[in-house]
Design a protein around this motif. Structure first.
Motif, short mmCIF file in Angstrom:
data_model
loop_
_atom_site.label_atom_id
_atom_site.label_comp_id
_atom_site.label_asym_id
_atom_site.label_seq_id
_atom_site.Cartn_x
_atom_site.Cartn_y
_atom_site.Cartn_z
N PHE A 87 0.84 -1.20 0.00
CA PHE A 87 0.00 0.00 0.00
C PHE A 87 0.87 1.25 0.00
O PHE A 87 0.61 2.22 -0.71
N ARG A 88 1.96 1.17 0.76
CA ARG A 88 2.88 2.29 0.84
C ARG A 88 3.46 2.63 -0.53
O ARG A 88 3.55 3.78 -0.93
N ASP A 102 2.16 1.95 -3.40
CA ASP A 102 1.05 2.52 -4.15
C ASP A 102 0.93 4.00 -3.89
O ASP A 102 0.87 4.81 -4.81
N LEU A 103 0.91 4.33 -2.61
CA LEU A 103 0.76 5.73 -2.23
C LEU A 103 1.89 6.57 -2.80
O LEU A 103 1.67 7.64 -3.35
N GLN A 104 3.11 6.05 -2.68
CA GLN A 104 4.24 6.81 -3.17
C GLN A 104 4.16 7.05 -4.67
O GLN A 104 4.49 8.12 -5.16
N HIS A 115 1.44 7.26 -6.43
CA HIS A 115 0.44 8.30 -6.66
C HIS A 115 0.98 9.67 -6.31
O HIS A 115 0.79 10.64 -7.03
N ILE A 116 1.68 9.73 -5.20
CA ILE A 116 2.25 11.00 -4.78
C ILE A 116 3.20 11.54 -5.84
O ILE A 116 3.14 12.70 -6.23
N ARG A 136 3.21 10.91 -8.95
CA ARG A 136 2.44 11.32 -10.14
C ARG A 136 1.90 12.73 -9.94
O ARG A 136 2.05 13.58 -10.82
N PHE A 137 1.31 12.96 -8.78
CA PHE A 137 0.74 14.28 -8.53
C PHE A 137 1.83 15.33 -8.48
O PHE A 137 1.66 16.44 -8.97
N GLU A 138 2.96 14.98 -7.89
CA GLU A 138 4.04 15.95 -7.78
C GLU A 138 4.56 16.32 -9.17
O GLU A 138 4.83 17.48 -9.46
#
Lengths: 133, 133
Positions: free
Chosen positions: A108-109, A111-113, A115-116, A118-120
Motif C-alpha cells: 500500500f505504501r 502505491d501511495l508513493q 500516486h504522490i 504522479r501528482f508531484e
DNA sequence: AGCAAACATGACGTTAACGTCATGTTTGGA
DNA sequence: TCCAAACATGACGTTAACGTCATGTTTGCT
C-alpha cells in the motif's frame, strides 16, 4: 504503601474509563480486582501494565478476543509442556499474520508513493509553464 | 455485448452482496449504477474494479470513510490545481499513517519473535534432559 | 400474456467496544 | 457520626459495516 489502588486511580493512570476496566474483566482480559466481601475492588501495578499492553495490542489491530488469547503470556508463564506448545503455536500464527499485514501495508505504501510522485510531477509541470517567477 | 451487468453478476464477481453495493453507493464509495427511469441499475467493469480496490484498502485497516477520501484518485483525475494539491496532502497524510502502522507492526513482530525464542529455548532444554531419543 | 427469478426499497437485527444514565452502596475525612 | 466523593451494578444507547426480512416492482423467457 503497597500497590493497592482503586478503580479511579487505575483508570486515570491508564487513560481508560472504569467502564472499560469492568468490560475487560468480564471478557477475561483482566483478572477481577480483589476485594473483601462485597465492597470495592483493588488493583495493582500489574493490572496497570496489562491495561497498557492491551492498549498496544489494540493499536496493532488485534480484537479484544485476539488479545485475550495472548495477553497472559506477557504476565504469566503457562506451566507444563502442553500449554507451552499451544502458546508457541499461537505465537507463530500471530507472527505469520503480522507478516501478512506488514507486507500488505508495504505494498500500500508503494502505491501511495507512486500516486504522490504522479501528482508531484503534474504540479511541477504546471508551475514551470505557468508560475515561473 | 457492452459492459452492462446487473447487480447480481457484479456482486457475484466481486464476492460481495447487493446490500454491500447499495451501502457503498449511499456512502459515496461507488457511483450509483445507471438506470433508465425507475428500473434496475446497471454496472460496468469499473464498478467491479472499484469494489476490488475497496476490498484491498479495507484489508489495510482503512475505514469506509477513509476509503471514500482516496478511492476516486484511483479512477479519476481531479481537475484543477487546488483539488490536486488537496489530494496530494491527503496522500501524504496516509503515507505517514501507514509508516506509523508499519513501525508498530514491526515492533510487535520483534516482541513476538522474542517470546517465541523464549518458549523454544524452554522446550529445547526439557527435551534434552528428558526425551533424548 | 403469464410467470418465476432477479431486483428495489425500507425497516429492523447484529457484533464489537465501549458511553451514558439511574440508582444504590462504600469509603475516607471533618 | 455524618456526608460528599467514589464505587458497583444494571440497563439502555451508539457507531460501523453490513445481514436479514418483508413487500412490491422489473426482466427475461416461454
Amino acid at each position: 504503601m503497597n500497590g493497592r489502588m482503586r478503580i479511579g486511580d487505575l483508570t486515570e493512570r491508564a487513560g481508560v474509563t472504569p467502564r472499560t476496566v469492568r468490560y475487560y474483566e468480564r471478557l477475561g482480559l483482566l483478572p477481577p480486582g480483589e476485594r473483601e466481601g462485597h465492597g470495592q475492588h483493588y488493583y495493582t501495578e500489574e493490572t496497570l501494565a496489562r491495561l497498557e499492553k492491551i492498549g498496544q495490542l489494540k493499536q496493532l489491530g488485534l480484537s479484544l478476543e485476539d488479545i485475550r488469547d495472548v495477553i497472559d503470556l506477557y504476565f504469566t508463564d503457562p506451566s507444563g509442556i502442553k500449554p507451552k506448545q499451544k502458546v508457541l503455536a499461537l505465537l507463530r500464527q500471530h507472527l505469520a499474520e503480522t507478516d501478512q499485514k506488514i507486507g500488505a501495508l508495504q505494498r500500500f505504501r508503494s502505491d501511495l508513493q507512486a500516486h504522490i510522485a504522479r501528482f508531484e510531477r503534474w504540479l511541477a509541470e504546471r508551475s514551470e509553464d505557468t508560475g515561473e517567477r
